[in-house]
Design an enzyme around this catalytic site. Structure first.
Site, PDB file in Angstrom:
ATOM      1  N   HIS A  49      -0.311  -1.798   1.046  1.00  0.00           N
ATOM      2  CA  HIS A  49       0.470  -2.565   0.092  1.00  0.00           C
ATOM      3  C   HIS A  49      -0.115  -4.076   0.120  1.00  0.00           C
ATOM      4  CE1 HIS A  49       2.145  -4.617   3.615  1.00  0.00           C
ATOM      5  NE2 HIS A  49       2.563  -3.482   4.026  1.00  0.00           N
ATOM      6  N   ASP A  82       9.669  12.108  15.977  1.00  0.00           N
ATOM      7  CA  ASP A  82       8.945  12.424  17.330  1.00  0.00           C
ATOM      8  C   ASP A  82       9.652  11.426  18.117  1.00  0.00           C
ATOM      9  OD1 ASP A  82       7.143  11.891  19.352  1.00  0.00           O
ATOM     10  OD2 ASP A  82       5.838  12.806  18.289  1.00  0.00           O
ATOM     11  N   SER A  85       2.351  -0.394   8.775  1.00  0.00           N
ATOM     12  CA  SER A  85       1.920  -0.276   7.524  1.00  0.00           C
ATOM     13  C   SER A  85       0.168   0.032   7.497  1.00  0.00           C
ATOM     14  CB  SER A  85       2.160  -1.549   6.550  1.00  0.00           C
ATOM     15  OG  SER A  85       3.443  -1.679   6.351  1.00  0.00           O
TER      16      SER A  85
END
Length: 216
Positions: free
Chosen positions: A42, A164, A179
């Site tokens: 992004h 997890d 990210s």
């Protein structure tokens, strides 16, 4: 464009000055043939979140010291880097699909991975590679729970959920700084983590990798 002061009616001009922008993010891939990299999935925007910041700058190795959990907002990785150290790449592109540029560090020890197309992404088990402590990425289990319209022009190609227990214990799920974490399914790179659900940090969005590959 001058604006009228609501108190005295005078025309005034506001200017925002910013010397530099820095932060922690995750590199998604390196194209070993072209020595180009892609990261984040992004854009980097201004403090108000409205405008994409002009491209330019350098990337550096970072040391992740842990994470901070927030109530009612996304948590974040706590890390450090030094501008005095040698950079590992230059930033020349900052668009809606990520941060891109030339990679200048050594490729020794890095392994190649096959890339899957957006049409091959399927709901089901997958993994992400992310560094939430130290300097080395670890592999964590996730589930792709929804694949969105693959022709959509944004960075939310899929919805993922962290399964997890190790990652849930360390960070509570997805936090800022993760990210760009590569998403791998059946041994192939299918995308990258982009956003977290603020009300449920175990879930977030991912971008299909071919959208990033078409942008660098």
């Amino acid at each position: 464009t001058p604006a009228l002061d609501s108190v005295n009616g005078e025309k005034k001009l506001g200017i925002l000055l910013q010397e530099a922008v820095n932060g922690i993010g995750t590199m998604t891939f390196i194209d070993g043939d072209r020595h180009r990299y892609g990261a984040l999935g992004h854009p980097i925007k201004d403090a108000a979140g409205n405008n994409t910041i002009v491209s330019g700058g350098e990337i550096y190795n970072a040391v992740i010291k842990g994470s901070v959990r927030e109530v009612g907002k996304a948590g974040e990785l706590n890390g450090a880097f030094s501008r005095d150290a040698n950079g590992i790449g230059h930033i020349d592109t900052n668009n809606k699909f990520g941060l891109f540029g030339d990679y200048s560090a050594s490729l020794e020890g890095k392994q190649r991975i096959e890339v899957a197309s957006r049409q091959e992404i399927q709901p089901g088990r997958a993994q992400i590679y992310s560094t939430v402590a130290g300097t080395q990425p670890q592999v964590y289990d996730i589930e792709i729970i929804k694949v969105n319209n693959q022709d959509s022009p944004d960075d939310r190609s899929m919805v993922i959920r962290v399964t997890d227990p190790r990652l849930l214990s360390l960070t509570g799920g997805i936090v800022q700084g993760m990210s760009g974490s590569p998403i791998v399914q059946d041994g192939r790179l299918v995308g990258a983590v982009t956003h977290v659900f603020v009300n449920d940090p175990t879930r977030g969005y991912g971008i299909a990798i071919d959208k990033m590959l078409d942008s660098y």
